[in-house]
Design a protein around this motif. Structure first.
Motif, PDB file in Angstrom:
ATOM      1  N   SER A  15       0.309  -1.195  -0.089  1.00  0.00           N
ATOM      2  CA  SER A  15       0.009   0.812   0.088  1.00  0.00           C
ATOM      3  C   SER A  15       1.344   1.581  -0.257  1.00  0.00           C
ATOM      4  O   SER A  15       2.070   0.834   0.438  1.00  0.00           O
ATOM      5  CB  SER A  15      -0.665  -0.124   1.170  1.00  0.00           C
ATOM      6  OG  SER A  15      -0.125   0.041   2.341  1.00  0.00           O
ATOM      7  N   ALA A  16       0.244   2.463   0.049  1.00  0.00           N
ATOM      8  CA  ALA A  16       0.653   3.798  -0.488  1.00  0.00           C
ATOM      9  C   ALA A  16       1.752   3.798   1.103  1.00  0.00           C
ATOM     10  O   ALA A  16       2.373   4.770   1.090  1.00  0.00           O
ATOM     11  CB  ALA A  16      -0.545   4.823  -0.695  1.00  0.00           C
ATOM     12  N   ALA A  17       1.127   3.334   2.639  1.00  0.00           N
ATOM     13  CA  ALA A  17       1.208   3.634   3.510  1.00  0.00           C
ATOM     14  C   ALA A  17       2.526   3.160   3.849  1.00  0.00           C
ATOM     15  O   ALA A  17       3.091   3.487   4.261  1.00  0.00           O
ATOM     16  CB  ALA A  17      -0.179   3.464   4.855  1.00  0.00           C
TER      17      ALA A  17
ATOM     18  N   ILE B 234      12.525  -1.646  -1.544  1.00  0.00           N
ATOM     19  CA  ILE B 234      11.244  -2.867  -0.691  1.00  0.00           C
ATOM     20  C   ILE B 234      11.182  -4.025  -1.434  1.00  0.00           C
ATOM     21  O   ILE B 234      11.340  -4.076  -2.331  1.00  0.00           O
ATOM     22  CB  ILE B 234       9.896  -1.629  -0.859  1.00  0.00           C
ATOM     23  CG1 ILE B 234       9.620  -1.503  -2.971  1.00  0.00           C
ATOM     24  CG2 ILE B 234      10.490  -0.435   0.160  1.00  0.00           C
ATOM     25  CD1 ILE B 234       8.335  -0.211  -2.457  1.00  0.00           C
ATOM     26  N   ILE B 235       9.968  -4.692  -0.914  1.00  0.00           N
ATOM     27  CA  ILE B 235       9.784  -6.331  -1.813  1.00  0.00           C
ATOM     28  C   ILE B 235       8.312  -6.237  -0.984  1.00  0.00           C
ATOM     29  O   ILE B 235       7.442  -5.796  -0.407  1.00  0.00           O
ATOM     30  CB  ILE B 235      10.290  -7.769  -1.037  1.00  0.00           C
ATOM     31  CG1 ILE B 235      12.193  -7.161  -0.617  1.00  0.00           C
ATOM     32  CG2 ILE B 235       9.606  -8.651  -1.706  1.00  0.00           C
ATOM     33  CD1 ILE B 235      12.385  -8.505   1.055  1.00  0.00           C
ATOM     34  N   PHE B 236       7.998  -6.621  -2.871  1.00  0.00           N
ATOM     35  CA  PHE B 236       6.438  -5.239  -2.960  1.00  0.00           C
ATOM     36  C   PHE B 236       5.683  -6.398  -3.373  1.00  0.00           C
ATOM     37  O   PHE B 236       6.208  -7.020  -4.327  1.00  0.00           O
ATOM     38  CB  PHE B 236       6.227  -4.588  -3.357  1.00  0.00           C
ATOM     39  CG  PHE B 236       6.582  -4.041  -5.004  1.00  0.00           C
ATOM     40  CD1 PHE B 236       5.797  -4.288  -6.130  1.00  0.00           C
ATOM     41  CD2 PHE B 236       8.134  -4.303  -5.412  1.00  0.00           C
ATOM     42  CE1 PHE B 236       6.204  -4.318  -7.381  1.00  0.00           C
ATOM     43  CE2 PHE B 236       8.255  -4.015  -7.227  1.00  0.00           C
ATOM     44  CZ  PHE B 236       7.411  -4.443  -7.950  1.00  0.00           C
ATOM     45  N   GLU B 237       4.313  -7.057  -3.265  1.00  0.00           N
ATOM     46  CA  GLU B 237       3.407  -6.840  -3.886  1.00  0.00           C
ATOM     47  C   GLU B 237       2.565  -6.265  -4.624  1.00  0.00           C
ATOM     48  O   GLU B 237       2.060  -6.136  -5.887  1.00  0.00           O
ATOM     49  CB  GLU B 237       2.244  -8.109  -3.375  1.00  0.00           C
ATOM     50  CG  GLU B 237       3.198  -8.883  -3.202  1.00  0.00           C
ATOM     51  CD  GLU B 237       1.986 -10.443  -2.260  1.00  0.00           C
ATOM     52  OE1 GLU B 237       1.237 -10.023  -2.102  1.00  0.00           O
ATOM     53  OE2 GLU B 237       2.425 -10.681  -2.416  1.00  0.00           O
ATOM     54  N   ALA B 238       2.325  -4.664  -4.156  1.00  0.00           N
ATOM     55  CA  ALA B 238       1.842  -3.407  -4.931  1.00  0.00           C
ATOM     56  C   ALA B 238       2.280  -2.987  -5.528  1.00  0.00           C
ATOM     57  O   ALA B 238       3.459  -2.815  -5.072  1.00  0.00           O
ATOM     58  CB  ALA B 238       0.195  -2.447  -3.892  1.00  0.00           C
ATOM     59  N   PRO B 239       2.639  -2.701  -7.295  1.00  0.00           N
ATOM     60  CA  PRO B 239       3.917  -1.416  -7.902  1.00  0.00           C
ATOM     61  C   PRO B 239       3.879  -0.396  -6.495  1.00  0.00           C
ATOM     62  O   PRO B 239       3.128   0.495  -6.616  1.00  0.00           O
ATOM     63  CB  PRO B 239       3.254  -1.678  -9.046  1.00  0.00           C
ATOM     64  CG  PRO B 239       2.571  -2.859  -9.035  1.00  0.00           C
ATOM     65  CD  PRO B 239       1.691  -2.716  -8.031  1.00  0.00           C
ATOM     66  N   PRO B 240       5.673  -0.105  -6.715  1.00  0.00           N
ATOM     67  CA  PRO B 240       5.463   1.035  -6.055  1.00  0.00           C
ATOM     68  C   PRO B 240       5.380   2.467  -6.815  1.00  0.00           C
ATOM     69  O   PRO B 240       5.169   2.569  -7.606  1.00  0.00           O
ATOM     70  CB  PRO B 240       7.307   1.383  -6.293  1.00  0.00           C
ATOM     71  CG  PRO B 240       7.774  -0.212  -7.255  1.00  0.00           C
ATOM     72  CD  PRO B 240       6.330  -1.215  -7.173  1.00  0.00           C
ATOM     73  N   GLY B 241       4.474   3.267  -6.278  1.00  0.00           N
ATOM     74  CA  GLY B 241       4.134   4.566  -6.636  1.00  0.00           C
ATOM     75  C   GLY B 241       5.649   5.400  -7.496  1.00  0.00           C
ATOM     76  O   GLY B 241       6.366   5.105  -6.591  1.00  0.00           O
TER      77      GLY B 241
END
Length: 244
Positions: free
Chosen positions: A223-225, A237-244
């Motif tokens: 998330s953005a948060a 980061i290790i992400f599932e929602a692509p970074p903005g």
């Protein structure tokens, strides 16, 4: 694996871009599949993936210890040979369970790679050795990491050129005992970096590690948060929602 570069330079290469958690998965792209990993690389991201040991001693890319959630087969991954596992299609995609060697050949050094070694207990030798065999001629930025500090200890002894990471969550371990366990695990793993649960940031332990020069990657950012928290308290980061 390169031996001529400094460890700090290799850490900079490893943490240069965000990592897709088990690749970029969703819809027809299943976690830890060739397609999900190719999608992450194609979009300029790094890759985080999981490995387990087949019955005949090959490192296979799969998260769960059991086959049931992600395939139509049942039972433990460790009870099947590499050939048997590679004949099992992943639900929703039809892609087979890949070996680490196959994934390394497909990435071909084009993206940073985190290999999470899924090996509980103290008997880590066979899986760690399988990972090292797969990495033998690999030239891209790569780090091997695990919740299990015995994995880092093994790599420190047997394959010291491979960057080592300790995966950490403070869930259920927030008291004095947890703090002591984390310190002991970091000492035992001889980690070059931490992979930290985003839910635990900010963390005194992670902050102290950063001040000593250990990069802190954080999972799983969705998330953005989460991204804002990671920007303040982590290095990548290790992400599932692509970074903005």
């Amino acid at each position: 694996m390169r031996s001529s570069r400094s460890r700090r330079f290799e850490l900079e290469r490893l943490g240069a871009v965000p990592f897709g958690h088990r690749g970029l998965h969703g819809g027809a792209l299943v976690e830890n599949s060739c397609g999900a990993i190719a999608a992450a690389v194609a979009q300029g991201h790094g890759v985080e993936l999981d490995v387990q040991l087949s019955l005949d001693g090959e490192a296979m890319v799969f998260h769960d210890y059991e086959l049931d959630r992600l395939t139509s087969a049942q039972g433990p991954v460790a009870a099947r040979t590499a050939a048997e596992l590679q004949a099992i299609p992943l639900k929703g995609s039809g892609e087979p369970i890949p070996s680490l060697s196959r994934i390394l050949a497909s990435i071909a050094g084009r993206a940073p790679l985190l290999v999470e070694v899924k090996s509980p207990g103290r008997r880590v030798e066979r899986l760690c050795a399988a990972v090292v065999r797969a990495l033998e001629d690999y030239e891209g930025p790569v780090g091997a990491m695990s919740f299990n500090p015995e994995v880092g200890a093994w790599f420190a002894r047997r394959a010291p050129l491979v960057l080592r990471g300790l995966v950490v969550t403070e869930s259920g371990k927030r008291g004095l005992k947890g703090r002591l366990e984390r310190r002991l695990a970091l000492w035992r793993a001889r980690a070059d970096f931490l992979a930290y649960d985003i839910r635990d940031l900010p963390s005194d332990f992670a902050g102290a590690a950063r001040r000593r020069g250990l990069p802190v990657y954080t999972w799983t950012v969705r998330s953005a948060a989460d991204r804002a928290r990671a920007a303040a308290h982590a290095d990548q980061i290790i992400f599932e929602a692509p970074p903005g």
